[in-house]
Design a protein around this motif. Structure first.
Motif, PDB file in Angstrom:
ATOM      1  N   GLY A  71       0.818  -1.212   0.000  1.00  0.00           N
ATOM      2  CA  GLY A  71       0.000   0.000   0.000  1.00  0.00           C
ATOM      3  C   GLY A  71       0.850   1.259   0.000  1.00  0.00           C
ATOM      4  N   VAL A 106      -7.532  -2.055  -4.142  1.00  0.00           N
ATOM      5  CA  VAL A 106      -8.108  -1.628  -2.851  1.00  0.00           C
ATOM      6  C   VAL A 106      -7.211  -0.587  -2.195  1.00  0.00           C
ATOM      7  CG1 VAL A 106      -8.737  -2.402  -0.522  1.00  0.00           C
ATOM      8  CG2 VAL A 106      -9.371  -3.784  -2.524  1.00  0.00           C
ATOM      9  N   PHE A 107      -5.912  -0.888  -2.107  1.00  0.00           N
ATOM     10  CA  PHE A 107      -4.977   0.063  -1.494  1.00  0.00           C
ATOM     11  C   PHE A 107      -4.987   1.406  -2.218  1.00  0.00           C
ATOM     12  CE2 PHE A 107      -2.242  -3.513   0.381  1.00  0.00           C
ATOM     13  CZ  PHE A 107      -2.618  -3.225   1.686  1.00  0.00           C
ATOM     14  N   TRP A 108      -5.068   1.388  -3.552  1.00  0.00           N
ATOM     15  CA  TRP A 108      -5.014   2.621  -4.316  1.00  0.00           C
ATOM     16  C   TRP A 108      -6.200   3.522  -3.984  1.00  0.00           C
ATOM     17  CZ3 TRP A 108      -1.470   5.454  -5.955  1.00  0.00           C
ATOM     18  CH2 TRP A 108      -1.710   6.507  -6.835  1.00  0.00           C
ATOM     19  N   GLN A 109      -7.355   2.944  -3.745  1.00  0.00           N
ATOM     20  CA  GLN A 109      -8.518   3.754  -3.353  1.00  0.00           C
ATOM     21  C   GLN A 109      -8.249   4.464  -2.032  1.00  0.00           C
ATOM     22  OE1 GLN A 109     -11.032   4.447  -5.414  1.00  0.00           O
ATOM     23  NE2 GLN A 109      -9.868   3.176  -6.833  1.00  0.00           N
ATOM     24  N   LYS A 110      -7.601   3.779  -1.095  1.00  0.00           N
ATOM     25  CA  LYS A 110      -7.259   4.389   0.198  1.00  0.00           C
ATOM     26  C   LYS A 110      -6.190   5.471   0.019  1.00  0.00           C
ATOM     27  CE  LYS A 110      -8.343   0.240   2.820  1.00  0.00           C
ATOM     28  NZ  LYS A 110      -7.807  -0.888   3.593  1.00  0.00           N
ATOM     29  N   ARG A 113      -7.682   8.652  -1.375  1.00  0.00           N
ATOM     30  CA  ARG A 113      -8.490   9.412  -0.405  1.00  0.00           C
ATOM     31  C   ARG A 113      -7.624  10.231   0.539  1.00  0.00           C
ATOM     32  NH1 ARG A 113     -11.353   4.701   1.543  1.00  0.00           N
ATOM     33  NH2 ARG A 113     -11.986   3.848  -0.430  1.00  0.00           N
ATOM     34  N   LYS A 114      -6.398   9.780   0.802  1.00  0.00           N
ATOM     35  CA  LYS A 114      -5.495  10.508   1.700  1.00  0.00           C
ATOM     36  C   LYS A 114      -5.018  11.804   1.071  1.00  0.00           C
ATOM     37  CE  LYS A 114      -3.537   6.558   4.136  1.00  0.00           C
ATOM     38  NZ  LYS A 114      -2.310   5.786   4.357  1.00  0.00           N
TER      39      LYS A 114
END
Length: 149
Positions: free
Chosen positions: A94, A140-144, A147-148
């Motif tokens: 991630g 999945v990690f890329w979506q998080k 958002r950061k």
């Protein structure tokens, strides 16, 4: 009424800008200035400063006018996954890690770039550790990560 419309416009502008992808623009360009369309022809070509365009507020270089036009006609086809960061690092940890623009994979019609230096080739790790599983984790990690930012 003018003030209201101005504020409304600024509000939409902030929302739109806050959803932009964080791109790896090492050396000032996505893919370090390599031609992202060429990868789809199994070629690794450095872009030329004569053939530059901006898409999604970041710059791309191309080997030829023809490649530049291909990109302009369908940029979403050629934009590297995960903002051009190392696909393996995004999937495994991630994390956003720089790439070697000569180490890549086209998978399901998408461009994935990888780190390859100091004896570490993350494309090899990507394949050895299960590329499809890592790709799913990276999605999945890329979506998080997005958002950061």
């Amino acid at each position: 009424m003018k003030k209201f419309l101005t504020l409304l416009f600024l509000g939409f502008s902030i929302i739109i800008n806050s959803q932009q992808i964080d791109y790896n623009t090492n050396k000032g360009f996505v893919a370090e200035g390599y031609d992202v369309t060429a990868y789809f022809n199994n070629k690794v070509l450095k872009g030329n400063k004569k053939y530059v365009t901006t898409h999604d507020n970041v710059k791309y270089k191309f080997y030829s006018q023809e490649n530049l036009e291909m990109f302009k006609n369908n940029p979403d086809k050629y934009v590297p996954q995960y903002g051009g960061y190392c696909a393996y690092a995004v999937g495994a940890k991630g994390e956003k890690v720089s790439i070697d623009p000569e180490t890549y994979e086209i998978r399901d019609g998408k461009l994935y770039l990888f780190y390859n230096s100091w004896g570490i080739n993350t494309l090899t790790k990507w394949n050895d550790e299960g590329a499809e599983d890592l790709k799913n984790k990276a999605d999945v990690f890329w979506q998080k990560i997005k958002r950061k930012n």
